[in-house]
Design a protein around this motif. Structure first.
Motif, short mmCIF file in Angstrom:
data_model
loop_
_atom_site.label_atom_id
_atom_site.label_comp_id
_atom_site.label_asym_id
_atom_site.label_seq_id
_atom_site.Cartn_x
_atom_site.Cartn_y
_atom_site.Cartn_z
N THR A 1 55.64 61.22 -0.68
CA THR A 1 54.20 61.20 -0.96
C THR A 1 53.72 59.77 -1.23
OG1 THR A 1 54.26 63.44 -1.87
CG2 THR A 1 52.40 62.04 -2.50
N LEU A 2 54.49 59.03 -2.00
CA LEU A 2 54.11 57.65 -2.32
C LEU A 2 54.12 56.76 -1.08
CD1 LEU A 2 56.06 57.20 -5.67
CD2 LEU A 2 53.59 57.45 -5.40
N GLU A 3 55.06 56.99 -0.18
CA GLU A 3 55.09 56.22 1.07
C GLU A 3 53.80 56.44 1.87
OE1 GLU A 3 59.95 56.40 1.85
OE2 GLU A 3 58.56 57.62 3.04
N MET A 4 53.40 57.71 2.00
CA MET A 4 52.17 58.01 2.74
C MET A 4 50.97 57.36 2.06
SD MET A 4 52.56 61.99 4.00
CE MET A 4 52.92 62.68 2.39
N LEU A 5 50.92 57.45 0.74
CA LEU A 5 49.80 56.90 -0.01
C LEU A 5 49.72 55.38 0.15
CD1 LEU A 5 47.49 57.16 -2.01
CD2 LEU A 5 49.18 57.36 -3.85
N LEU A 6 50.87 54.71 0.09
CA LEU A 6 50.87 53.25 0.17
C LEU A 6 50.62 52.75 1.58
CD1 LEU A 6 53.72 52.43 -2.35
CD2 LEU A 6 51.28 51.96 -2.61
N ARG A 7 51.12 53.45 2.58
CA ARG A 7 50.82 53.02 3.96
C ARG A 7 49.33 53.20 4.28
NH1 ARG A 7 56.34 55.73 5.54
NH2 ARG A 7 57.70 53.89 5.53
N ARG A 8 48.75 54.27 3.76
CA ARG A 8 47.31 54.44 3.90
C ARG A 8 46.58 53.32 3.14
NH1 ARG A 8 44.28 57.74 -0.12
NH2 ARG A 8 44.26 55.60 -0.88
N GLY A 9 47.10 52.99 1.94
CA GLY A 9 46.52 51.90 1.18
C GLY A 9 46.63 50.57 1.90
N ALA A 10 47.78 50.35 2.59
CA ALA A 10 47.95 49.13 3.38
C ALA A 10 46.89 49.06 4.48
CB ALA A 10 49.35 49.08 3.98
N ARG A 11 46.66 50.18 5.13
CA ARG A 11 45.61 50.23 6.16
C ARG A 11 44.26 49.85 5.58
NH1 ARG A 11 43.42 56.02 7.45
NH2 ARG A 11 42.54 55.49 5.39
N ASP A 12 43.96 50.40 4.40
CA ASP A 12 42.64 50.22 3.82
C ASP A 12 42.42 48.80 3.29
OD1 ASP A 12 42.21 52.82 4.52
OD2 ASP A 12 42.44 53.64 2.48
N VAL A 13 43.43 48.22 2.64
CA VAL A 13 43.22 46.87 2.12
C VAL A 13 43.14 45.85 3.26
CG1 VAL A 13 44.28 47.34 -0.14
CG2 VAL A 13 45.71 46.43 1.73
N ARG A 14 43.91 46.07 4.31
CA ARG A 14 43.82 45.17 5.47
C ARG A 14 42.43 45.26 6.13
NH1 ARG A 14 48.27 43.21 8.18
NH2 ARG A 14 47.35 43.77 10.19
N ALA A 15 41.95 46.49 6.22
CA ALA A 15 40.62 46.69 6.81
C ALA A 15 39.54 46.03 5.95
CB ALA A 15 40.34 48.17 6.98
N ALA A 16 39.70 46.13 4.61
CA ALA A 16 38.71 45.54 3.70
C ALA A 16 38.69 44.02 3.84
CB ALA A 16 39.02 45.94 2.26
N VAL A 17 39.88 43.41 3.93
CA VAL A 17 39.95 41.96 4.09
C VAL A 17 39.27 41.53 5.38
CG1 VAL A 17 41.50 40.00 4.47
CG2 VAL A 17 42.04 41.69 2.70
N LYS A 18 39.56 42.22 6.47
CA LYS A 18 38.99 41.85 7.77
C LYS A 18 37.49 42.06 7.83
CE LYS A 18 43.32 42.60 10.25
NZ LYS A 18 44.06 43.39 11.26
N ALA A 19 36.99 43.02 7.04
CA ALA A 19 35.55 43.30 7.03
C ALA A 19 34.80 42.48 5.98
CB ALA A 19 35.32 44.79 6.78
#
Length: 438
Positions: free
Chosen positions: A175-193
């Motif tokens: 569960t934590l792996e899924m949560l953190l990979r989703r978090g990685a997606r979101d923080v990268r998207a936030a930086v780029k935006a």
């Protein structure tokens, strides 16, 4: 096609095997038995025993069960004698679950921080891809253990006991792996935006805390420390925070250094690994590289003074788990198969054949008449079912090839190596085997 495996070549292999009477006998044995039963050296097995000329342990074994917490168990096990001695106890055990909770939370923050730092790199960048492959593993290193203790302290086991998920972490980790990979997606998207990536990080960490609390329980901020000593006297010492308990009973961990044997790199130098850690803002993971005799002498010196020593090794090599023994030649695979498998320690590290896979504690050594080590006593964290009620025996022939790290006080080392600790460490890549987590 060049280098195609020709049918004629395979036919010749088959003919060679058919003409080899010894190979056919071994085939009969191995098709009906594990290779370890066929290749074991009975002389070594019959010649090893758990008696030691120096032995410091007098406590019960611990059990990490179905989790990868060996580094936390061994770290806490190496420090518990201080509590046992100071409080005059027969036995004592720290809460590994308490450390586990904060390691997962801190690792999550470390991972998300790295994802923000590396947001300008492609997701297929080797470092980014490596971090994404295992964002929240159970394992760790000595310096990571120290970082947790210095920030969050320690508590007795009764203050935060084991749960189903601390003893069997697979489902929680998934569960934590899924949560953190989703978090990685979101923080990268936030930086780029150009948005607030830090706010995304904090929200992901809030969800991580929620999952951890459901699986492991909520960590205590204080507890009542009371016990009965070996004379039967009852003590109620009062209410402690985890940090106060650590300050009262633990040594100064800043005086400890992680000494490694990595023959690929120059001895007498320090090294670190890119993106290796768990607590953002803590001291980096730094290794002091030295010859194995330096490690041996430091462990022997510490044991002679009555203290155990944390160690990291490649535990599966030349190992009999049921008997609880290791020897450099325990299994004669080369003689059994009739093939050459020899590689130096440096070659095994370079070609992916070796890395640190497990952490345990030296609690004894058997010295010969000249003071040289014959065998070692190891406190494992796999329960009482193996070895000498959970303590393993390691012949010294195993040490050079398969022991990678120890944690000892600086005063156990030669002066020139202590001086090297002030040097700027060389940086190994994130995927280097010395960055593997026990």
């Amino acid at each position: 096609m060049a280098n195609e495996l020709a049918r004629e070549t395979v036919a010749e292999f088959a003919n060679q095997f058919a003409r080899d009477a010894v190979a056919r006998v071994v085939q009969n044995a191995v098709t009906q038995n594990p290779i370890t039963k066929v290749a074991e050296d009975r002389a070594i097995i019959n010649g090893i025993d758990p008696s030691m000329s120096i032995k410091v342990d007098h406590w019960a074994i611990t059990n990490q069960k179905k989790s990868g917490r060996c580094w936390l168990f061994s770290g806490l096990n190496s420090l518990k004698p201080g509590v046992i001695t100071a409080a005059s106890l027969k036995d004592f055990e720290f809460s590994q679950n308490y450390q586990f909770f904060y390691d997962k939370l801190e690792k999550s923050n470390y991972f998300l921080t790295s994802m923000i730092d590396l947001a300008d790199r492609d997701v297929d960048d080797r470092t980014v891809h490596y971090l994404l492959s295992d964002p929240i593993g159970d394992g760790g290193q000595w310096n990571m253990f120290v970082a947790l203790v210095k920030k969050w302290g320690v508590v007795p086991k009764y203050a935060m006991p084991e749960t189903e998920s601390s003893s069997n972490s697979q489902l929680m980790d998934r569960t934590l792996e899924m949560l953190l990979r989703r978090g990685a997606r979101d923080v990268r998207a936030a930086v780029k935006a150009g948005k607030d990536a830090d706010a995304v990080r904090k929200e992901t960490l809030r969800q991580v805390y929620r999952v951890l609390s459901m699986h492991l329980g909520t960590p205590p901020t204080s507890f009542v420390w009371q016990y009965r000593d070996t004379d039967g006297n009852f003590h109620r010492e009062g209410t402690f925070t985890p940090q106060q308990f650590a300050e009262k009973y633990l040594p100064n961990l800043d005086e400890y250094v992680c000494v490694v044997n990595d023959p690929r790199n120059e001895y007498g130098k320090t090294y670190t690994v890119d993106r290796l850690g768990n607590v953002v803002g803590a001291k980096p993971v730094v290794y002091l590289n030295a010859d194995t005799d330096v490690l041996r002498n430091a462990v022997i010196s510490t044991l002679k003074d009555g203290a155990p020593v944390w160690m990291g090794c490649d535990t599966s090599k030349q190992s009999d788990r049921e008997r609880g023994i290791w020897d450099g030649k325990l299994y004669d695979y080369e003689g059994t198969y009739g093939i050459d498998l020899a590689m130096s320690k440096a070659e095994e590290l370079r070609f992916g054949e070796a890395m640190m896979t497990h952490a345990m504690v030296f609690t004894g050594v058997d010295l010969d008449e000249e003071g040289a080590p014959r065998r070692w006593r190891i406190e494992n964290s796999w329960g009482e079912e193996h070895g000498d009620k959970g303590f393993f025996t390691m012949n010294d022939s195993w040490f050079d090839q398969h022991v990678f790290e120890i944690a000892v006080a600086k005063d156990r080392l030669p002066e020139d190596l202590v001086a090297a600790l002030d040097s700027e460490p060389g940086v190994l890549p994130a995927w280097d085997p010395m960055g593997s987590l026990a």
